[in-house]
Scaffold this motif. Structure first.
Motif, PDB file in Angstrom:
ATOM      1  N   LEU A 164       1.033  -1.185  -0.006  1.00  0.00           N
ATOM      2  CA  LEU A 164       0.033   0.112  -0.085  1.00  0.00           C
ATOM      3  C   LEU A 164       0.606   1.531  -0.565  1.00  0.00           C
ATOM      4  N   TRP A 165       1.876   1.445   0.699  1.00  0.00           N
ATOM      5  CA  TRP A 165       3.048   2.134   1.207  1.00  0.00           C
ATOM      6  C   TRP A 165       3.713   2.712  -0.654  1.00  0.00           C
ATOM      7  N   PHE A 166       3.500   1.300  -1.093  1.00  0.00           N
ATOM      8  CA  PHE A 166       4.318   2.004  -2.162  1.00  0.00           C
ATOM      9  C   PHE A 166       3.537   1.843  -3.501  1.00  0.00           C
ATOM     10  N   TYR A 167       2.113   1.944  -3.648  1.00  0.00           N
ATOM     11  CA  TYR A 167       1.306   2.878  -4.304  1.00  0.00           C
ATOM     12  C   TYR A 167       0.669   3.963  -3.715  1.00  0.00           C
ATOM     13  N   LEU A 168       1.233   3.944  -2.642  1.00  0.00           N
ATOM     14  CA  LEU A 168       0.521   5.618  -1.980  1.00  0.00           C
ATOM     15  C   LEU A 168       1.904   6.635  -2.920  1.00  0.00           C
ATOM     16  N   ASN A 169       3.424   5.942  -2.549  1.00  0.00           N
ATOM     17  CA  ASN A 169       4.574   7.124  -2.949  1.00  0.00           C
ATOM     18  C   ASN A 169       5.870   6.263  -3.539  1.00  0.00           C
ATOM     19  N   PRO A 170       4.973   5.873  -4.989  1.00  0.00           N
ATOM     20  CA  PRO A 170       6.075   4.987  -6.066  1.00  0.00           C
ATOM     21  C   PRO A 170       7.380   5.696  -6.065  1.00  0.00           C
ATOM     22  N   LYS A 171       7.180   7.038  -6.256  1.00  0.00           N
ATOM     23  CA  LYS A 171       7.781   7.787  -7.131  1.00  0.00           C
ATOM     24  C   LYS A 171       9.317   8.350  -5.983  1.00  0.00           C
TER      25      LYS A 171
END
Length: 744
Positions: A164-171
């Motif tokens: 979830l954290w990766f998709y919220l902050n992919p960059k």
């Protein structure tokens, strides 16, 4: 520095730290641990909450930056390992007869997983954490199988949070890493600037450059994998496409920065005669460095990028001053003119790279010409070999990981035995210290042992002070969680600080339920000191794996990569046409292998003097390889950015001689026994062709200059032949050096 500047800089560093992926991951781990525990307290399922929290904590080490798919697979494997190990470990207490051999076998098996690379080593660490803490008897009401399964659910809970954290902050990781590459490249230019002209600390500066190259190569490798794998999985994203193009420019900018048109001696002589050029070139490179930092700080706001006026003016002045030196009637003066012209050309190429970076990060629309084909991209990613046969190949005392795993297994059994024999409060703290400290490298283990003990002592003093003044359990809990988050965020950057906050956190959490907290602090210190001493002693005397045992293979790999890069350059210079992908792939591999060699040599320097076999000769081989790559970078950069003439027969002849020397050195390295301290007293004589080659090169260069009026041909002849002679002399020097060693 004024107080306001000091505060401003520290506040800036703090904000950067709070925005970093290290801190965000630490917060994520903190949330993953505390939420289940708080939920368990509220719902009267405290032990389930504890199991979920521990499962999340133990799975978290495998959550390393990189490809999302690889990250998820790593966490899943960690979770499965945690469940299995916790289930087996739960039955350790049945009988001491089976405890020690089982503990040794499991420790060895889990540590041995590290043969499959860095991510696998993190999975291994998760398994070792689960093994150690299965001794803690955490659950009194849950059955062993229930507790193990809840740990697995905790691992999956962490997997969900991480995804979830990766998709919220992919960059986030892309931006942070790209920013770091910009800053380190600017640092590289700053040191490179100091190397212009004679410098009393040139060796120290060269060492700094090598360290930066190691760091940059590692960053390039991980960043390349993330960008390329993301592009393959999500299609042709404009954001990722632009970052990939910027990255390509930064890699080539670094190659140009490494390049040097001639050896340092000639540059030193030139700048002694014309010191004004030394100052002007240093100012130019300083401006490049400044602009890279400015772009890094405003990477998403191209309007704030610095203008090109200063650089344009610097180039105009340099071109005018260099032109004043041109005098074809004086060979020495004209050679200096050509040296400066070629050096200026490298700076112009860097300027072009810088301008292109600014354009790409601005309102730049990607074209079909900008898109790198997936087939080409695939060549730049080195996939990890997960073949089961790798296990069989490493079941040997020649394998560093095999020695490390066996060493750790024996040390863990010994540490736990000492804890039981002296009836220490928490003997598993000893083996926890061992698995955290022990690494395959002697130098790193020694440093971590010292940092762990110092950090534990500082943490214990801080915890004692807090417990003395505070008695509120809620404050203990809050400070304990905060300390844990800080510890996790600093684990990669500062092991001493991380150890301080881990100790602080553990003592504060124990203070909630343990009335005699002073005994907890006392045993924490004792267990840590015992674990650190055992780790250091085992690394020093138990199945040690000294660097000289494998340095020969590392030198051979670096030389082989340099040889392949040279062959690509030579072939391209002779055949012309479009720059082949193979040349860029070979360049990447040459930088990577030389970085590995530098890191291996640094490990050797950290080892006891008695174990530094042939240290001076090995250092010379490392230095020659670095000089060789710098010369290759000069050639590669030049022939890719200039239209070159047809390769002469003399070029082909000398090129073949260089390749023959390199092949001979590679053959020598296969048979050298670096473990032996004996030096061959009568090395075989080799034909010394340097002088003859130098005469031929000077003659050919002079003929080119006399027979043509084209400045481009003059610059090409001077640079190509200068580098060719330098490469030949370096290859000959390596061959002479390797002949000194005793053969197997």
């Amino acid at each position: 520095m004024t107080i306001s500047n000091f505060v401003k800089n520290n506040v800036k560093d703090l904000l950067e730290f709070l925005k970093s992926t290290s801190f965000s991951k630490a917060v994520l781990i903190g949330v993953a641990i505390t939420v289940p525990i708080v939920f368990g307290l509220i719902t009267d399922y405290f032990e389930i909450g504890i199991a979920l929290g521990f499962g999340a904590f133990w799975a978290s080490p495998s959550d390393v930056n990189g490809n999302l798919k690889h990250k998820q697979i790593g966490i899943i494997f960690s979770t499965l390992l945690i469940v299995v190990i916790s289930f087996i470990g739960g039955y350790f207490h049945i009988s001491n007869i089976f405890l020690f051999p089982l503990l040794g076998v499991l420790t060895f098996s889990i540590a041995f997983i590290s043969i499959y690379g860095f991510r696998a080593s993190m999975v291994s660490f998760s398994g070792l954490l689960a093994l150690v803490l299965s001794f803690a008897n955490i659950s009194e009401t849950l059955e062993i199988y229930q507790y193990s399964l809840w740990l697995g659910v905790g691992g999956l809970w962490y997997l969900g949070l991480s995804t979830l954290w990766f998709y919220l902050n992919p960059k986030t990781y892309t931006e942070e890493t790209l920013n770091e590459i910009f800053i380190l490249t600017a640092d590289f230019l700053d040191i490179r600037k100091k190397l212009i002209g004679e410098h009393p600390d040139r060796d120290a500066l060269q060492t700094q450059l090598i360290n930066l190259k190691i760091e940059l190569t590692e960053l390039h490798d991980s960043f390349r994998e993330v960008l390329i794998s993301y592009r393959k999985s999500s299609g042709k994203s404009s954001y990722q496409g632009k970052r990939l193009l910027v990255f390509v420019e930064l890699v080539e900018l670094l190659e140009t920065a490494i390049a040097n048109p001639v050896n340092y001696n000639k540059m030193d002589e030139l700048f002694k005669i014309h010191p004004e050029f030394e100052i002007n070139f240093q100012k130019l490179i300083s401006e490049f460095s400044y602009q890279l930092r400015a772009i890094a700080n405003q990477i998403n706001n191209s309007k704030k990028f610095p203008e090109n006026n200063v650089l344009n003016d610097s180039f105009k002045h340099l071109e005018r001053d260099i032109l004043n030196l041109r005098d074809e009637t004086k060979p020495e003066g004209y050679e200096r003119y050509l040296i400066l012209q070629n050096f200026l050309d490298y700076q112009k190429k860097q300027f072009e790279k810088l301008k292109r970076i600014k354009r790409i990060l601005g309102n730049y629309l990607l074209t079909t010409d900008d898109i790198i084909s997936s087939k080409d991209l695939k060549n730049f990613i080195k996939t990890q070999d997960y073949n089961p046969k790798l296990i069989l190949r490493n079941l040997s005392f020649k394998s560093t990981i095999f020695r490390h795993s066996l060493r750790m297994a024996i040390t863990v059994m010994l540490g736990y035995g000492i804890g039981l024999y002296f009836n220490l409060q928490n003997p598993y703290w000893i083996i926890l210290t061992i698995i955290i400290i022990m690494r395959p490298s002697y130098g790193l283990t020694k440093t971590r042992s010292k940092d762990r003990v110092i950090g534990t002592l500082i943490g214990a003093v801080l915890a004692t002070s807090l417990v003395f003044f505070i008695s509120n359990t809620y404050v203990f809990g809050a400070l304990g969680v905060l300390s844990l988050v800080i510890a996790f965020s600093m684990v990669q950057k500062n092991h001493k600080a991380s150890s301080t906050f881990v100790t602080l956190s553990i003592i504060l959490i124990y203070a909630i339920t343990e009335p005699d907290i002073s005994s907890v602090i006392q045993f924490r210190i004792i267990d840590t000191v015992i674990g650190a001493l055992l780790s250091y002693a085992a690394m020093r005397w138990l199945l040690p794996a000294w660097s000289f045992m494998e340095i020969g293979d590392t030198i051979k790999d670096a030389l082989k990569a340099n040889t392949e890069f040279y062959k690509s350059i030579s072939t391209y210079y002779q055949e012309k046409g479009k720059v082949p992908t193979s040349l860029k792939v070979n360049r990447k591999e040459a930088f990577l292998q030389l970085s590995n060699l530098s890191a291996a040599f640094q490990r050797m320097v950290q080892e006891p003097k008695s174990k530094q076999n042939h240290i001076d000769d090995i250092y010379e081989l490392v230095e020659i390889n670095h000089s060789f790559l710098a010369s290759l970078a000069s050639l590669s950069s030049y022939i890719q950015s200039h239209k070159t003439t047809e390769a002469s027969e003399e070029f082909k002849m000398i090129s073949e001689k260089i390749q023959n020397n390199l092949d001979a050195v590679c053959s020598q390295l296969k048979t050298i026994d670096f473990e032996s301290k004996i030096i061959n007293p009568n090395p075989l004589a080799i034909k010394n062709e340097s002088k003859r080659i130098k005469v031929s090169i000077d003659r050919f260069t002079n003929e080119t200059i006399l027979n043509t009026e084209n400045l481009r041909s003059h610059k090409e002849a001077h640079l190509i032949w200068e580098q060719l002679y330098w490469l030949f002399s370096l290859s000959e020097k390596m061959l002479k050096l390797t002949l000194k060693f005793k053969m197997n």
